[in-house]
Design an enzyme around this catalytic site. Structure first.
Site, PDB file in Angstrom:
ATOM      1  N   CYS A 185      50.732  39.035  47.372  1.00 34.08           N
ATOM      2  CA  CYS A 185      51.713  39.924  47.969  1.00 34.08           C
ATOM      3  C   CYS A 185      52.882  40.101  47.003  1.00 34.08           C
ATOM      4  O   CYS A 185      53.206  39.194  46.238  1.00 34.08           O
ATOM      5  CB  CYS A 185      52.298  39.438  49.298  1.00 34.08           C
ATOM      6  N   ARG A 230      49.385  42.468  42.906  1.00 33.85           N
ATOM      7  CA  ARG A 230      49.474  41.255  43.713  1.00 33.85           C
ATOM      8  C   ARG A 230      48.811  41.414  45.076  1.00 33.85           C
ATOM      9  O   ARG A 230      48.689  40.462  45.840  1.00 33.85           O
ATOM     10  CB  ARG A 230      50.948  40.865  43.917  1.00 33.85           C
ATOM     11  N   TRP A 263      48.480  41.403  50.448  1.00 35.59           N
ATOM     12  CA  TRP A 263      47.094  40.938  50.332  1.00 35.59           C
ATOM     13  C   TRP A 263      46.901  40.040  51.534  1.00 35.59           C
ATOM     14  O   TRP A 263      47.483  38.956  51.628  1.00 35.59           O
ATOM     15  CB  TRP A 263      46.906  40.155  49.034  1.00 35.59           C
ATOM     16  N   ASN A 296      56.023  36.612  50.943  1.00 36.70           N
ATOM     17  CA  ASN A 296      54.851  36.318  50.127  1.00 36.70           C
ATOM     18  C   ASN A 296      54.575  34.832  50.273  1.00 36.70           C
ATOM     19  O   ASN A 296      55.463  34.019  50.039  1.00 36.70           O
ATOM     20  CB  ASN A 296      55.147  36.669  48.652  1.00 36.70           C
ATOM     21  N   GLY A 297      53.352  34.469  50.672  1.00 37.94           N
ATOM     22  CA  GLY A 297      53.015  33.050  50.846  1.00 37.94           C
ATOM     23  C   GLY A 297      52.327  32.827  52.177  1.00 37.94           C
ATOM     24  O   GLY A 297      51.886  33.780  52.830  1.00 37.94           O
ATOM     25  N   GLU A 330      30.942  35.204  32.583  1.00 34.17           N
ATOM     26  CA  GLU A 330      32.097  36.107  32.578  1.00 34.17           C
ATOM     27  C   GLU A 330      31.636  37.567  32.671  1.00 34.17           C
ATOM     28  O   GLU A 330      32.255  38.369  33.370  1.00 34.17           O
ATOM     29  CB  GLU A 330      32.958  35.848  31.335  1.00 34.17           C
ATOM     30  N   LYS A 332      32.722  40.067  35.674  1.00 33.59           N
ATOM     31  CA  LYS A 332      33.391  41.362  35.444  1.00 33.59           C
ATOM     32  C   LYS A 332      32.656  42.459  36.203  1.00 33.59           C
ATOM     33  O   LYS A 332      33.279  43.286  36.865  1.00 33.59           O
ATOM     34  CB  LYS A 332      33.425  41.738  33.954  1.00 33.59           C
ATOM     35  N   GLU A 353      33.156  42.116  40.043  1.00 31.97           N
ATOM     36  CA  GLU A 353      34.519  42.399  40.485  1.00 31.97           C
ATOM     37  C   GLU A 353      34.812  43.882  40.612  1.00 31.97           C
ATOM     38  O   GLU A 353      35.463  44.302  41.551  1.00 31.97           O
ATOM     39  CB  GLU A 353      35.524  41.855  39.454  1.00 31.97           C
ATOM     40  N   HIS A 379      13.235  28.392  36.464  1.00 33.09           N
ATOM     41  CA  HIS A 379      13.316  27.386  37.529  1.00 33.09           C
ATOM     42  C   HIS A 379      13.668  28.009  38.878  1.00 33.09           C
ATOM     43  O   HIS A 379      14.144  27.319  39.774  1.00 33.09           O
ATOM     44  CB  HIS A 379      14.326  26.299  37.155  1.00 33.09           C
ATOM     45  N   LYS A 388      45.643  39.999  41.732  1.00 35.94           N
ATOM     46  CA  LYS A 388      45.711  39.411  40.394  1.00 35.94           C
ATOM     47  C   LYS A 388      46.179  37.951  40.403  1.00 35.94           C
ATOM     48  O   LYS A 388      45.679  37.149  39.628  1.00 35.94           O
ATOM     49  CB  LYS A 388      46.621  40.245  39.489  1.00 35.94           C
TER      50      LYS A 388
HETATM   51  C1  AGP Z   1      39.518  37.725  36.670  1.00 38.07           C
HETATM   52  O1  AGP Z   1      38.984  38.963  36.373  1.00 38.07           O
HETATM   53  C2  AGP Z   1      39.785  37.514  38.081  1.00 38.07           C
HETATM   54  N1  AGP Z   1      40.543  38.523  38.680  1.00 38.07           N
HETATM   55  C3  AGP Z   1      40.025  36.113  38.566  1.00 38.07           C
HETATM   56  O2  AGP Z   1      38.802  35.447  38.533  1.00 38.07           O
HETATM   57  C4  AGP Z   1      41.071  35.251  37.834  1.00 38.07           C
HETATM   58  O3  AGP Z   1      40.622  34.956  36.555  1.00 38.07           O
HETATM   59  C5  AGP Z   1      41.332  33.966  38.635  1.00 38.07           C
HETATM   60  O4  AGP Z   1      41.829  34.296  39.884  1.00 38.07           O
HETATM   61  C6  AGP Z   1      42.252  33.022  37.913  1.00 38.07           C
HETATM   62  O5  AGP Z   1      43.513  33.567  37.733  1.00 38.07           O
HETATM   63  P1  AGP Z   1      44.549  32.921  36.727  1.00 38.07           P
HETATM   64  O6  AGP Z   1      43.953  33.010  35.366  1.00 38.07           O
HETATM   65  O7  AGP Z   1      45.783  33.755  36.863  1.00 38.07           O
HETATM   66  O8  AGP Z   1      44.745  31.510  37.149  1.00 38.07           O
END
Ligand code: AGP
Length: 614
Positions: free
Chosen positions: A2, A27, A77, A103-104, A487, A491, A494, A510, A609
């Protein structure tokens, strides 16, 4: 997560708040709202969905109702309750006089709610925040002073909060409070700002006060007073903010993600410039505060992180173990916590985080701190909560990353991990001088090799188009590129919502091989090195099940050319540095697939984020 923004001054608050919120959408972006407060009038506007929905509602408003020069805003969020208009912030007390954005998470909201209901509070939303609104309103009735009401109410709250609070009866002030959630106060000339993060206010001021945990601030147009948890007036330093507004522009790219992918050659140059002069010079890492004696005693390393940062940590395990022979464990922060992890004063604990705000990693670091381990934080935000917990801090300096999907920050994390591994290796008793100088040499060639890939992405775009309608995707690799497979899959998931999984190539047989048929693309990362032939065999096994094979490789010989349905050939690179090159292909693939599918690349659904909740 948020984002909150507050403004009090001479200008029309709505413009500043909406602009600020647009820079905080990373956020959270499932609903938004603002409250505009002037003498005895408060106008609240809320909308579910993106900020644009809120902007449209406000556009239709009567000019007088939005002319206030003070107000607070929020982009959400959802944690408690659906992302509806009712659950959107700001929230108010029964009569609408006390207005709050948050926020929180208020962890004890269920304990507080029945008591407040008994007192006549009428709850309209499903949020935890509304409890805080009613609680503060009750304190205000008693104390007749908003600052005192907030100071008293926060003592009853458990959990995390960054608040901005206004009351109709005193529109000349905003009260802000913080505990375990970021909050800054921007200092202007006859105007002041409140925000969750710098981008919201950088256009208006370069000076700000970082509010610390348990502090409460009274913000007026011409003054800011900060109080500690005992109510004492204190003085927080006014700091210069690090960002330039230009960082918030797409610079002609269609999406921030694409711009950030293309920034990576410079991110690498920037990461290396002060650290590696040439392959024979000792690495310079001034930020690491490990004494020679301490370094000599380190017998175990634990890396804790989440998501993309966790994948960078996994690459780190390979590099550090290869160069130093010190055992490295890598664990998701959320798994590290709440169990008896084995760490002591001879353990080096490395927390990796782009945002420096991730709640799981913060909790894990706190846990490690209690065991007296040395804490090294690798982060893009040297002003973050995590950075403040560090014994040593390695800032990755990737610049602000706007796209929710991490790209350039991953690259910067990798580069800093390579540098740290070299630093550790150079401080071991018998450093492998040749291996160290080889890796430095390779790292220095990286920017130009990245540019070769980025300057011609046509082939990657064609492959992306061809496979964009796939329902599932498998990524395979071995050794140091297994994290690249993870990774790459993350990507794609996401931003395109295609089900993608990364496997060690040897694991395919396996179980996952059962899923293979002509509808399943398998992307294999093959780097000329120890595991090359093994991955090639796994590719043959996939091909025998009619899977569509995509190769990402720096080497294909004549006899294997027809094995792959499609291939991306990358420049020559050593195995150990190859994750930093391979990942760019996978980022571009994910980007172009999502783009063909018309997805919201920079703000994928359900994500945020900074993940500031456990
Ligand atoms: C990455 O594309 C993601 N949005 C997510 O996995 C992110 O890397 C994760 O939440 C960790 O965030 P940070 O690096 O700010 O700790």
């Amino acid at each position: 997560m948020c984002g909150i923004v507050g403004y009090i001054g001479k200008k029309r608050a709505v413009d500043i708040i909406l602009k600020g919120l647009s820079h905080l959408e990373y956020r959270g972006y499932d609903s938004a709202g603002v409250a505009l407060v002037s003498t005895d009038a408060a106008h609240i506007y809320k909308a579910s969905g993106k900020l644009n929905n809120l902007k449209e509602i406000i556009c239709l408003e009567n000019k007088e109702n939005i002319s206030a020069t003070a107000g607070i805003g929020h982009t959400r969020w959802a944690t408690h309750g659906l992302p509806t208009e009712t659950n959107a912030h700001p929230h108010t007390c029964n009569c609408g006089s006390l207005i709050i954005v948050h926020n929180g998470i208020i962890e004890n909201y269920k304990d507080l709610k029945p008591e407040l209901e008994k007192k006549g509070c009428n709850f309209k939303s499903q949020t935890d925040t509304e409890v805080a609104a009613h609680l503060i309103a009750h304190e205000f009735e008693e104390k007749k002073d908003l600052l005192k009401a907030v100071q008293s109410a926060v003592k009853k709250l458990k959990g995390a909060y960054a608040f901005s609070i206004m009351h109709k009866s005193c529109p000349e002030k905003i009260i802000a409070a913080r505990k375990n959630a970021p909050l800054i106060i921007g200092i202007g000339d006859g105007e002041n700002f409140i925000a969750s993060d710098i981008p919201a206010i950088i256009e208006y001021t370069k000076k700000a006060i970082y509010v610390s945990d348990n502090q409460v601030a009274e913000v007026k147009a011409d003054s800011v007073k900060i109080y500690d948890e005992n109510g004492n007036l204190i003085e927080n330093k006014i700091e210069n903010l690090p960002f330039e507004p230009i960082a918030l522009s797409k610079m002609g790219y269609k999406h921030f993600m694409l711009k950030e992918i293309h920034e990576q050659p410079d991110v690498v140059r920037n990461a290396l410039v002060d650290k590696i002069k040439d392959e024979n010079a000792a690495i310079i890492l001034d930020d690491v505060k490990l004494s020679k004696e301490k370094l000599a005693k380190i017998n175990r390393i634990q890396i804790i992180a989440c998501g993309t940062s966790l994948h960078a940590g996994l690459v780190g395990k390979y590099v550090i173990e290869e160069l130093t022979k010190i055992p490295v464990d890598v664990e998701a922060s959320s798994e590290y916590i709440y169990r008896n992890t084995i760490a002591d004063e001879n353990t080096l604990v490395i927390g990796i985080s782009q945002s420096g705000e991730t709640a799981d990693t913060i909790t894990a670091i706190k846990q490690a701190k209690e065991k007296n381990s040395h804490i090294l934080i690798i982060t893009n935000r040297k002003d973050s909560a995590m950075a403040r917990m560090a014994d040593s801090l390695l800032p990755i300096n990737a610049g602000i990353e706007v796209s929710v999907a991490a790209t350039k920050s991953y690259m910067a994390q990798l580069l800093n991990i390579y540098c740290f591994a070299i630093y550790l290796a150079e401080h071991t008793k018998n450093p492998d001088v040749k291996a160290i100088s080889d890796i430095k040499k390779e790292l220095l060639t990286l920017p130009s090799k990245l540019e070769i890939i980025l300057n011609d992405t046509k082939n990657i775009q064609n492959i992306s188009k061809k496979y964009s309608n796939s329902k599932d995707f498998i990524f395979i690799a071995r050794g140091i590129n297994y994290p690249s497979a993870l990774e790459g899959a993350l990507k794609l998931k996401e931003i395109s919502y295609i089900n993608a999984t990364g496997y060690p190539a040897g694991e395919l047989k396996h179980g996952p091989i059962a899923m293979l048929d002509e509808t399943m693309p398998v992307l294999a990362i093959l780097n000329k090195g120890v595991v090359y032939d093994k991955v090639l065999s796994n590719c043959e096994e996939a091909k025998a099940r009619q899977a569509k094979l995509i190769g990402v490789t720096n080497f294909i010989d004549e006899k294997h050319k027809n094995l792959f349905d499609d291939a991306v050939i990358i420049p020559e690179i050593s195995d150990i540095v190859s994750p930093a090159l391979n990942i760019v292909v996978l980022q571009l693939l994910a980007y172009h697939i999502a783009e063909y599918l018309g997805k919201d690349v920079d703000q994928p659904r359900n994500l945020a984020k900074s993940v500031t909740v456990e």
